[in-house]
Design a protein around this motif. Sequence first.
Motif, PDB file in Angstrom:
ATOM      1  N   UNK A 199       7.750 -41.272 -55.054  1.00  0.00           N
ATOM      2  CA  UNK A 199       7.095 -41.627 -53.789  1.00  0.00           C
ATOM      3  C   UNK A 199       5.606 -41.888 -54.000  1.00  0.00           C
ATOM      4  N   UNK A 200       5.030 -42.676 -53.111  1.00  0.00           N
ATOM      5  CA  UNK A 200       3.620 -43.015 -53.175  1.00  0.00           C
ATOM      6  C   UNK A 200       2.967 -42.657 -51.839  1.00  0.00           C
ATOM      7  N   UNK A 201       1.689 -42.351 -51.873  1.00  0.00           N
ATOM      8  CA  UNK A 201       0.972 -41.948 -50.668  1.00  0.00           C
ATOM      9  C   UNK A 201      -0.302 -42.761 -50.525  1.00  0.00           C
ATOM     10  N   UNK A 202      -0.585 -43.186 -49.298  1.00  0.00           N
ATOM     11  CA  UNK A 202      -1.829 -43.881 -48.973  1.00  0.00           C
ATOM     12  C   UNK A 202      -2.630 -43.051 -47.981  1.00  0.00           C
ATOM     13  N   UNK A 203      -3.946 -43.180 -48.052  1.00  0.00           N
ATOM     14  CA  UNK A 203      -4.821 -42.610 -47.028  1.00  0.00           C
ATOM     15  C   UNK A 203      -5.513 -43.750 -46.289  1.00  0.00           C
ATOM     16  N   UNK A 204      -5.252 -43.828 -44.991  1.00  0.00           N
ATOM     17  CA  UNK A 204      -5.879 -44.801 -44.105  1.00  0.00           C
ATOM     18  C   UNK A 204      -6.992 -44.092 -43.328  1.00  0.00           C
ATOM     19  N   UNK A 205      -8.243 -44.411 -43.650  1.00  0.00           N
ATOM     20  CA  UNK A 205      -9.382 -43.861 -42.923  1.00  0.00           C
ATOM     21  C   UNK A 205      -9.723 -44.835 -41.800  1.00  0.00           C
ATOM     22  N   UNK A 206      -9.523 -44.387 -40.573  1.00  0.00           N
ATOM     23  CA  UNK A 206      -9.603 -45.274 -39.416  1.00  0.00           C
ATOM     24  C   UNK A 206     -10.574 -44.709 -38.392  1.00  0.00           C
ATOM     25  N   UNK A 207     -10.680 -45.401 -37.262  1.00  0.00           N
ATOM     26  CA  UNK A 207     -11.588 -44.952 -36.207  1.00  0.00           C
ATOM     27  C   UNK A 207     -10.788 -44.326 -35.070  1.00  0.00           C
ATOM     28  N   UNK A 208     -11.490 -43.880 -34.051  1.00  0.00           N
ATOM     29  CA  UNK A 208     -10.907 -42.993 -33.053  1.00  0.00           C
ATOM     30  C   UNK A 208      -9.637 -43.492 -32.344  1.00  0.00           C
ATOM     31  N   UNK A 209      -9.670 -44.641 -31.648  1.00  0.00           N
ATOM     32  CA  UNK A 209      -8.558 -44.952 -30.752  1.00  0.00           C
ATOM     33  C   UNK A 209      -7.329 -45.579 -31.418  1.00  0.00           C
ATOM     34  N   UNK A 210      -7.232 -45.530 -32.751  1.00  0.00           N
ATOM     35  CA  UNK A 210      -6.075 -46.139 -33.419  1.00  0.00           C
ATOM     36  C   UNK A 210      -4.992 -45.124 -33.763  1.00  0.00           C
ATOM     37  N   UNK A 211      -5.150 -43.887 -33.351  1.00  0.00           N
ATOM     38  CA  UNK A 211      -4.189 -42.842 -33.731  1.00  0.00           C
ATOM     39  C   UNK A 211      -2.758 -43.245 -33.421  1.00  0.00           C
ATOM     40  N   UNK A 212      -2.499 -43.572 -32.146  1.00  0.00           N
ATOM     41  CA  UNK A 212      -1.139 -43.871 -31.709  1.00  0.00           C
ATOM     42  C   UNK A 212      -0.616 -45.159 -32.354  1.00  0.00           C
ATOM     43  N   UNK A 213      -1.497 -46.154 -32.474  1.00  0.00           N
ATOM     44  CA  UNK A 213      -1.114 -47.418 -33.118  1.00  0.00           C
ATOM     45  C   UNK A 213      -0.586 -47.162 -34.521  1.00  0.00           C
ATOM     46  N   UNK A 214      -1.347 -46.419 -35.339  1.00  0.00           N
ATOM     47  CA  UNK A 214      -0.948 -46.258 -36.733  1.00  0.00           C
ATOM     48  C   UNK A 214       0.177 -45.243 -36.913  1.00  0.00           C
ATOM     49  N   UNK A 215       0.353 -44.317 -35.993  1.00  0.00           N
ATOM     50  CA  UNK A 215       1.536 -43.447 -36.066  1.00  0.00           C
ATOM     51  C   UNK A 215       2.800 -44.311 -36.027  1.00  0.00           C
ATOM     52  N   UNK A 216       2.869 -45.246 -35.076  1.00  0.00           N
ATOM     53  CA  UNK A 216       4.045 -46.117 -34.978  1.00  0.00           C
ATOM     54  C   UNK A 216       4.101 -47.124 -36.118  1.00  0.00           C
ATOM     55  N   UNK A 217       2.958 -47.721 -36.424  1.00  0.00           N
ATOM     56  CA  UNK A 217       2.937 -48.737 -37.482  1.00  0.00           C
ATOM     57  C   UNK A 217       3.315 -48.143 -38.830  1.00  0.00           C
ATOM     58  N   UNK A 218       2.872 -46.942 -39.130  1.00  0.00           N
ATOM     59  CA  UNK A 218       3.181 -46.325 -40.421  1.00  0.00           C
ATOM     60  C   UNK A 218       4.683 -46.125 -40.605  1.00  0.00           C
ATOM     61  N   UNK A 219       5.370 -45.732 -39.538  1.00  0.00           N
ATOM     62  CA  UNK A 219       6.829 -45.581 -39.600  1.00  0.00           C
ATOM     63  C   UNK A 219       7.479 -46.928 -39.903  1.00  0.00           C
ATOM     64  N   UNK A 220       7.022 -47.966 -39.215  1.00  0.00           N
ATOM     65  CA  UNK A 220       7.595 -49.310 -39.423  1.00  0.00           C
ATOM     66  C   UNK A 220       7.321 -49.812 -40.829  1.00  0.00           C
ATOM     67  N   UNK A 221       6.091 -49.613 -41.312  1.00  0.00           N
ATOM     68  CA  UNK A 221       5.769 -50.091 -42.656  1.00  0.00           C
ATOM     69  C   UNK A 221       6.547 -49.331 -43.713  1.00  0.00           C
ATOM     70  N   UNK A 222       6.685 -48.018 -43.573  1.00  0.00           N
ATOM     71  CA  UNK A 222       7.443 -47.234 -44.547  1.00  0.00           C
ATOM     72  C   UNK A 222       8.896 -47.716 -44.616  1.00  0.00           C
ATOM     73  N   UNK A 223       9.474 -48.034 -43.461  1.00  0.00           N
ATOM     74  CA  UNK A 223      10.844 -48.548 -43.419  1.00  0.00           C
ATOM     75  C   UNK A 223      10.926 -49.904 -44.118  1.00  0.00           C
ATOM     76  N   UNK A 224       9.955 -50.783 -43.827  1.00  0.00           N
ATOM     77  CA  UNK A 224       9.905 -52.108 -44.456  1.00  0.00           C
ATOM     78  C   UNK A 224       9.748 -51.992 -45.981  1.00  0.00           C
ATOM     79  N   UNK A 225       8.825 -51.125 -46.427  1.00  0.00           N
ATOM     80  CA  UNK A 225       8.553 -50.992 -47.859  1.00  0.00           C
ATOM     81  C   UNK A 225       9.751 -50.409 -48.602  1.00  0.00           C
ATOM     82  N   UNK A 226      10.413 -49.450 -47.969  1.00  0.00           N
ATOM     83  CA  UNK A 226      11.614 -48.858 -48.567  1.00  0.00           C
ATOM     84  C   UNK A 226      12.702 -49.902 -48.732  1.00  0.00           C
ATOM     85  N   UNK A 227      12.910 -50.725 -47.702  1.00  0.00           N
ATOM     86  CA  UNK A 227      13.937 -51.767 -47.781  1.00  0.00           C
ATOM     87  C   UNK A 227      13.585 -52.820 -48.829  1.00  0.00           C
TER      88      UNK A 227
END
Length: 338
Positions: free
Chosen positions: A30-58
């Motif tokens: 497995x590989x791990x990334x750290x995304x350093x972001x700004x305040x109001x993107x919390x919810x956006x990247x919670x959902x996006x990270x799940x989608x990207x992990x699924x895409x990358x796995x496939x």
Amino acid sequence: MTNMKRREFLAAALAGTAAATHSALAAAPPVELLNVSYDPTRELYIDYNVAFARYWKAKTGQDVTIRQSHGGSGAQARSVIDGVDADVVTLAVSQDIDSIAQRTGLLPVDWQSRFPHNASPYTSTIVFLVRKGNPKHIRDWADLARPGTGVITPNPKTGGGARWNYMAAYGWALKANGNNDAAAIDFVRKLYANVLVLDTGSRGSTTTFVERGIGDVLIAWENEALLALNKLGVGQFEIVSPSVSILAEPPVAVVDKNALRHGTLGVAHEYLSYLYSQEGQDIIGKHYYRPIASDAAAKYAGQFARIDMLTIRDFGGWDAVQKKHFADGGVFDQFGRK
């Protein structure tokens, strides 16, 4: 970046991606990334990270986990400069990523050329969030400088969204005063005299206004205001769109030297590229950011007001703005707010 260095970076990125897509990667750890972001993107990247992990796995057979770090954009940039080991940064203003590039050399100064739309996969703007019924009758920027109006906005010395807020107010004041700079600055001074709390970032200001009940109006990212309206305080707030605002263009970048050292350059580049995909743009729209892809923009157009928007280029770009307004001893410091 020289042509040779550009070719070296592209070769490394392509080599990493090619290796990642090889069938042998099915057995890769497995590989791990750290995304350093700004305040109001919390919810956006919670959902996006799940989608990207699924895409990358496939695509590759490899599991990827993305860790998130959030705070005021300026403070987040400084944390990377001071050693936080980000693989990617997704910040509020390009000047914050410029500062990382210029002060550390962790990524090249022409980082915005790597992704479409100047490396901004979504946009937003600045609006007002008021309490239900709009008891202070706030309609436009002028109302925020009236005596007795309690304003909530974050500190532009630490937050990127705060700088967009400030520049939207300043831009309106320039237009309202025939481009008289002194009059525009005087208006912004009066507005900040009404600010009750200067939080370090946009989410802190939202919490102050929504949860702590302080203030009459929150100057907010449009996406943050829509989140508050639809999820954080249903039935408690209204959005007021000012006559003039600013096109906020939050950028993204791979932090090359960190990613190369971690062996994550290929997946980090793909992580940001996927923001431009159909799925990525759909997630962006669902979280109240304005997608840049035409089909997603059309799909979500109904949730966004039509606002006359300035751009940061109307003020000479972020370097000029930073030097004049937000650098130590600049215009904002002269207001005496800390």
